[in-house]
Design a protein around this motif. Structure first.
Motif, short mmCIF file in Angstrom:
data_model
loop_
_atom_site.label_atom_id
_atom_site.label_comp_id
_atom_site.label_asym_id
_atom_site.label_seq_id
_atom_site.Cartn_x
_atom_site.Cartn_y
_atom_site.Cartn_z
N THR A 40 10.85 78.79 34.81
CA THR A 40 9.91 78.12 33.91
C THR A 40 9.09 79.16 33.14
OG1 THR A 40 9.76 76.23 35.39
CG2 THR A 40 8.01 76.47 33.77
N LEU A 41 8.66 80.19 33.84
CA LEU A 41 7.88 81.24 33.18
C LEU A 41 8.74 81.99 32.16
CD1 LEU A 41 5.26 82.80 32.90
CD2 LEU A 41 5.97 84.23 34.84
N LYS A 42 9.99 82.27 32.51
CA LYS A 42 10.90 82.94 31.57
C LYS A 42 11.13 82.08 30.33
CE LYS A 42 14.43 85.36 33.04
NZ LYS A 42 15.76 85.82 33.50
N THR A 43 11.34 80.79 30.54
CA THR A 43 11.53 79.87 29.42
C THR A 43 10.29 79.82 28.54
OG1 THR A 43 13.08 78.57 30.74
CG2 THR A 43 12.10 77.48 28.82
N THR A 44 9.12 79.84 29.16
CA THR A 44 7.86 79.86 28.42
C THR A 44 7.76 81.10 27.57
OG1 THR A 44 6.75 78.56 30.12
CG2 THR A 44 5.34 79.82 28.63
N ARG A 45 8.08 82.26 28.12
CA ARG A 45 8.02 83.52 27.37
C ARG A 45 8.99 83.50 26.19
NH1 ARG A 45 3.90 83.49 29.26
NH2 ARG A 45 3.16 84.69 31.01
#
Length: 86
Positions: A40-45
């Motif tokens: 989720t964090l990677k997708t957000t970035r």
């Protein structure tokens, strides 16, 4: 006084925007090789990088109209060589 594409102010807008676009493209090309705590964090970035790149292109289009769309880091000087001071 007349603003032209070679005036220092407008020239720096072009170069700074494409430097930012290059940096977002670099992140987008390497981010899948970076380990994150969760996807989720990677997708957000990734989304943040695309938003920044879109913002910079919007700014360029407002100033210059037709600008080159560069979505990779294959040749970061492309915009400078082909289109600068059009």
């Amino acid at each position: 006084f007349t603003w032209t594409s070679t005036t220092g102010f407008t020239n720096s807008i072009w170069e700074n925007a494409y430097e930012g676009i290059l940096n977002t493209n670099i992140v987008l090309e390497v981010i899948d090789n970076i380990t994150y705590e969760n996807e989720t964090l990677k997708t957000t970035r990734k989304g943040e990088m695309k938003l920044i790149r879109a913002f910079l292109y919007d700014h360029l289009i407002t100033m210059y109209a037709d600008v080159p769309l560069i979505l990779t880091t294959e040749d970061p000087t492309y915009a400078k060589k082909k289109y600068k001071h059009k």
